[in-house]
Write a protein that holds these residues in place. Sequence first.
Motif, PDB file in Angstrom:
ATOM      1  N   ILE A 291       0.697  -1.239  -0.148  1.00 21.02           N
ATOM      2  CA  ILE A 291       0.151  -0.050   0.105  1.00 21.02           C
ATOM      3  C   ILE A 291       0.635   1.296  -0.096  1.00 21.02           C
ATOM      4  CG2 ILE A 291      -1.782   1.203   1.347  1.00 21.02           C
ATOM      5  CD1 ILE A 291      -2.726  -1.554   2.201  1.00 21.02           C
ATOM      6  N   THR A 418      -7.830  -9.043  -0.169  1.00 25.73           N
ATOM      7  CA  THR A 418      -7.273  -7.539  -0.170  1.00 25.73           C
ATOM      8  C   THR A 418      -6.609  -7.167  -1.516  1.00 25.73           C
ATOM      9  OG1 THR A 418      -6.913  -7.606   2.404  1.00 25.73           O
ATOM     10  CG2 THR A 418      -5.734  -6.163   0.980  1.00 25.73           C
ATOM     11  N   LEU A 422      -8.106  -4.119  -3.254  1.00 26.47           N
ATOM     12  CA  LEU A 422      -7.207  -2.912  -3.593  1.00 26.47           C
ATOM     13  C   LEU A 422      -7.370  -2.570  -5.024  1.00 26.47           C
ATOM     14  CD1 LEU A 422      -4.028  -3.732  -1.208  1.00 26.47           C
ATOM     15  CD2 LEU A 422      -5.962  -1.643  -1.063  1.00 26.47           C
ATOM     16  N   PRO A 427      -7.826   1.749  -3.193  1.00 26.46           N
ATOM     17  CA  PRO A 427      -7.668   1.774  -1.820  1.00 26.46           C
ATOM     18  C   PRO A 427      -8.684   2.542  -0.984  1.00 26.46           C
ATOM     19  CG  PRO A 427      -5.389   2.295  -2.914  1.00 26.46           C
ATOM     20  CD  PRO A 427      -6.819   2.164  -3.992  1.00 26.46           C
ATOM     21  N   THR A 430     -11.680   0.524  -0.349  1.00 29.76           N
ATOM     22  CA  THR A 430     -11.319  -0.686   0.401  1.00 29.76           C
ATOM     23  C   THR A 430     -11.369  -0.279   1.961  1.00 29.76           C
ATOM     24  OG1 THR A 430      -9.866  -2.025  -1.038  1.00 29.76           O
ATOM     25  CG2 THR A 430      -9.463  -2.459   1.023  1.00 29.76           C
TER      26      THR A 430
END
Length: 482
Positions: A291, A418, A422, A427, A430
């Motif tokens: 991330i 995940t 994403l 992001p 999420t």
Amino acid sequence: MKKDINLGYLFFISFVAALGGFLFGYDTAVISGTISQVSSQFALDAINQGWYVGCALLGSIGGVAVAGMLGDWLGRKKAMIVSAVLFSASAIGCALCATFGELVLWRIVGGAGIGVASIICPLYISELAAAEYRGRLVSLYQLAVTIGFVGAYLVNYGLLTYSEGALAADGIFDRVFVSEVWRGMLGMETLPAVLFFLIIFFIPESPRWLLAHGRVSRGRVVLGRVFTSSAAADAEMAAVEASLGNTSSAGSDWRLLLKPNLLVAVLIGAAIAILGQFMGVNAVLYYGPTIFEDAGLSAGDSLFYQVMVGAVNTLTTVAALLLIDKVGRKQLVYWGVSGMIISLLLIAGYFTYGASLGLSSLWLLTFFLIYIMCCAGSICAVVFVLLSEMYPTKIRALAMSVAGLALWIGTYLVGQLTPWLLANLMPAGTFLLFAAMCVPYMLIMWRAVPETTGKTLEEIEKYWEKEPSGAAGAVSDRASSI
């Protein structure tokens, strides 16, 4: 009563059991620094990348599923020895594996170790700790988990830095610590795993397990070490025997979980366990570096940021450990989850508006640190304490296995989904989803979970064994009456 408790001895045995938490944390977090390297070496697509992360969680589900039966059959101490063997074998296997399939296999073995340790270690501490110290002592396990996170992040960062500056050479050392440094990251778990295996032999079996299996004299000896006066040890022993009634080895009977009053406790525990995984913490732990890299940081900087995340996680857990027996389990959750919602919204806002507002990556780091602080001080600190103390002795191990199974199913789904979230929700979407999942968790804690602070395990057991009224609102009334 406090002067009758051998705190030094309690701390020692709690510390030993908490080493299982360190291995849990290391094995869980070390994966974050290896994802990009393993994906590159084995040419993994998004699905296989998720499988690499999620395979250990699949092993954890298997470990949790048998942990209760293992703990009831072998005892808590021998079950911890089994987990130590699984951790050691996994670390060595991951360091020396030849193919991606072998790597996945050994990660599953380590996951099984996590599953067993996540149930048995806090259960063991809870069954030995005195009521007024139980929250803090069981929280040592969660503190060890966070220290394991930091240890993994530091090892990842240190080994990556070393490999980037080391000269290329031939041999297994170069392969493990330089050219394929992810092997060293995974393999370094061998050291604490072997230490855990050896030191377990210096602690006793759980006195409640001994008494439940008819080994009265040995149980009395252990209680005599925990309490400094014979009167206190005898009183504790009498309370445990009264709660057990005429049953022995009852914890191995799954049918007890279906009794209406106990089934309520099992379902509530499973609900808070699985919901807690959909509030974002494991996505941050597993995919934090990814991330941060997506936000424009280099691989080295992203791992350094992850070290800071782990440090805040540990320091906040220390604070929660000091507060949990004073302010109570539920108050920590109320304040912490409220902060999680706010910080998750801020993270989503950063990914939506950060570029247009010219915000630096330090803002993202700040929001992540606030989130981790709130999470570590609430649901992470409380969940294993609650799950280890809210069930009667007769079903404690099996009930914890059910709740733990729910927890690890949720963790597996988050780890597997995940990358997809994403990529498809982005992001921002999420983290908005994670914020929304905080709401039902808060409602269940408020309406259905009793405050257990300061209560003995036998007092909590009497609460759950009351006859249920059958009305939905009665759960809330009972939750405030303990």
